[in-house]
Scaffold this motif. Structure first.
Motif, PDB file in Angstrom:
ATOM      1  N   LEU A   8      14.651 -67.743  48.493  1.00 22.49           N
ATOM      2  CA  LEU A   8      15.932 -67.179  48.919  1.00 22.49           C
ATOM      3  C   LEU A   8      16.044 -67.324  50.424  1.00 22.49           C
ATOM      4  O   LEU A   8      15.234 -66.773  51.173  1.00 22.49           O
ATOM      5  N   VAL A   9      17.044 -68.061  50.876  1.00 20.24           N
ATOM      6  CA  VAL A   9      17.239 -68.280  52.305  1.00 20.24           C
ATOM      7  C   VAL A   9      18.074 -67.163  52.903  1.00 20.24           C
ATOM      8  O   VAL A   9      17.710 -66.557  53.904  1.00 20.24           O
ATOM      9  N   ARG A  10      19.227 -66.879  52.297  1.00 22.25           N
ATOM     10  CA  ARG A  10      20.051 -65.777  52.787  1.00 22.25           C
ATOM     11  C   ARG A  10      21.133 -65.408  51.776  1.00 22.25           C
ATOM     12  O   ARG A  10      21.499 -66.227  50.918  1.00 22.25           O
ATOM     13  N   ALA A  11      21.626 -64.192  51.917  1.00 16.14           N
ATOM     14  CA  ALA A  11      22.826 -63.735  51.214  1.00 16.14           C
ATOM     15  C   ALA A  11      23.943 -63.637  52.239  1.00 16.14           C
ATOM     16  O   ALA A  11      23.696 -63.307  53.401  1.00 16.14           O
ATOM     17  N   GLY A  12      25.166 -63.939  51.818  1.00 13.80           N
ATOM     18  CA  GLY A  12      26.279 -63.941  52.744  1.00 13.80           C
ATOM     19  C   GLY A  12      27.279 -62.837  52.464  1.00 13.80           C
ATOM     20  O   GLY A  12      27.209 -62.143  51.437  1.00 13.80           O
TER      21      GLY A  12
END
Length: 423
Positions: free
Chosen positions: A66-70
């Motif tokens: 998981l890189v990021r949530a926006g």
């Protein structure tokens, strides 16, 4: 409003787009990411993201990071009202197992979203998790190869949206200056802007091409190193690195043993150790940077070579890497163990910038609280990088082969020519 997740899965710069089948309740015949309804608390949308990924692609936590949530995107049209929760995942594979909800898949550059019939506001949803100048500037998890790829993505996306050259050039300068200690960021951005036709469309096209070339360069650099180590019959390796290129090379080499040091205080290097332990048969030992000299002589398995990455290589052949590399290289030289640096040639600094960049390198420090989080009035000195003398390095493995000092200088001159786009 119904809450849904949209997951973008990225591999080497390409993202997975899916064509929704007639089995889906909404937007059949349109392209999307991996999407689905949130079944529980919207504040815990990540759990639903992982569930949808498993159901629609067969990918799980062993395959994805998981890189990021926006930030959410609201959609309201004839098909319904939705709050979209965007997520970006990095995948180590493009092999997926789809279910009946997907009629077709495509691994493609994200800008293709703008030219396909998609679910509403998909490009905006992508931009909520896509790399930006800020993510390039603040990433303290990944190495410079990774971060320079993100810089190219940010430049590409900005160019797609820009109205003129001036707007693209502004973003280019911000990206070029975002990580002064990481030469690949500056060089790769400069190369795109200097070889484009100075239009937003041309910059986007060249950025896509250079992004592919960047991943290929890192792969070739790893192969160069592996050939050298196999020729020398190396079986035991020591490293101090968080470099993805180092990890790739070690996976290919599959050494008998690996001595991996963590760089204090942020413990960079542990991920490399874990990756090699999980993906090879090597016996892996983790140590601290301070214990490296002792570990080289006292570990049960002999070390035949030291391998590190580089955030930058100066025109004189000196190398910028994580603090502690000089200690490792000096100890290796005393023990008669060769030291190899593996990096794409884009990490060579442009000729004529050494004095300025040497000062910039020393400005990067670990956060104060990572070293000392007490209440006493004390200063902290924790530089992230240091410069390693060229006489401690036995070879620079790149996509162009194993470079000597003269070859490094030629590359530095070429990068200086690309840097002149701002003149």
């Amino acid at each position: 409003m119904a809450h849904v997740v949209t997951c973008f899965v990225r591999n080497c710069g390409a993202v997975l787009l899916t064509l929704r089948s007639e089995e889906t309740g909404t937007y059949s015949g349109r392209w999307a990411g991996i999407s689905g309804y949130i079944e529980g608390d919207p504040d815990d949308a990540e759990a639903d993201a992982w569930r949808e990924l498993r159901e629609e692609t067969g990918l799980g936590e062993d395959d994805l990071e998981l890189v990021r949530a926006g930030e959410t995107v609201e959609v309201e049209d004839e098909e319904g009202s939705f709050v979209v929760h965007p997520f970006l995942f990095e995948s180590d594979t493009r092999t997926v197992t789809t279910n009946e909800e997907l009629a077709e898949i495509a691994w493609t550059d994200p800008t293709a979203i703008r030219n396909r019939p998609t679910v509403p506001r998909l490009w905006e949803t992508w931009r909520r998790v896509a790399p930006t100048v800020e993510t390039v500037r603040t990433d303290r998890t990944h190495g410079s190869a990774w971060i320079s790829a993100r810089a190219l993505e940010a430049l590409r996306d900005a160019a797609i949206e820009a109205d003129d050259w001036a707007a693209v050039a502004k973003i280019g300068r911000e990206l070029r200056d975002a990580r002064p200690s990481m030469a690949a960021v500056c060089n790769r951005v400069n190369h795109v802007l200097s070889t484009s036709e100075r239009t937003p469309e041309s910059v986007a096209t060249v950025a896509i091409r250079e992004l592919d070339a960047a991943f290929e360069s890192d792969e070739k650099a790893a192969r160069t190193l592996v050939r050298r180590l196999r020729d020398a019959e190396v079986s035991g390796v020591a490293t101090l690195s968080r470099s993805g290129t180092v990890s790739a090379a070690l996976r290919k080499l599959d050494p008998t043993s690996l001595l991996a040091a963590e760089s204090r205080p942020e413990r960079e290097g542990v991920t490399v150790a874990e990756t090699v332990a999980e993906e090879t048969d090597a016996a892996v030992t983790v140590t601290t940077e301070a214990a490296l000299p002792a570990a080289l002589s006292r570990c049960e398995t002999a070390v035949d070579a030291v391998v590190v990455g580089a955030d930058a290589v100066h025109p004189d052949g000196s190398v910028v890497n994580k603090t502690g590399t000089s200690v490792l290289a000096s100890a290796a030289q005393s023990a008669g163990v060769p030291v190899y640096v593996v990096a794409a040639s884009d990490k060579v600094r442009p000729a004529g910038t050494a004095s300025r960049d040497a000062a910039d390198e020393m400005c990067a420090e670990s956060p104060h609280e990572a070293v000392y989080d007490g209440d006493a009035d004390v200063d902290v000195f924790a530089p992230t990088f240091e410069r390693v003398s060229a006489d401690l390095v036995d070879g620079l493995a790149t996509e162009k082969g194993l470079l000597d000092a003269a070859a490094v200088r030629r590359v530095a001159v070429e990068h200086a020519e690309h840097a002149a786009w701002t003149d």
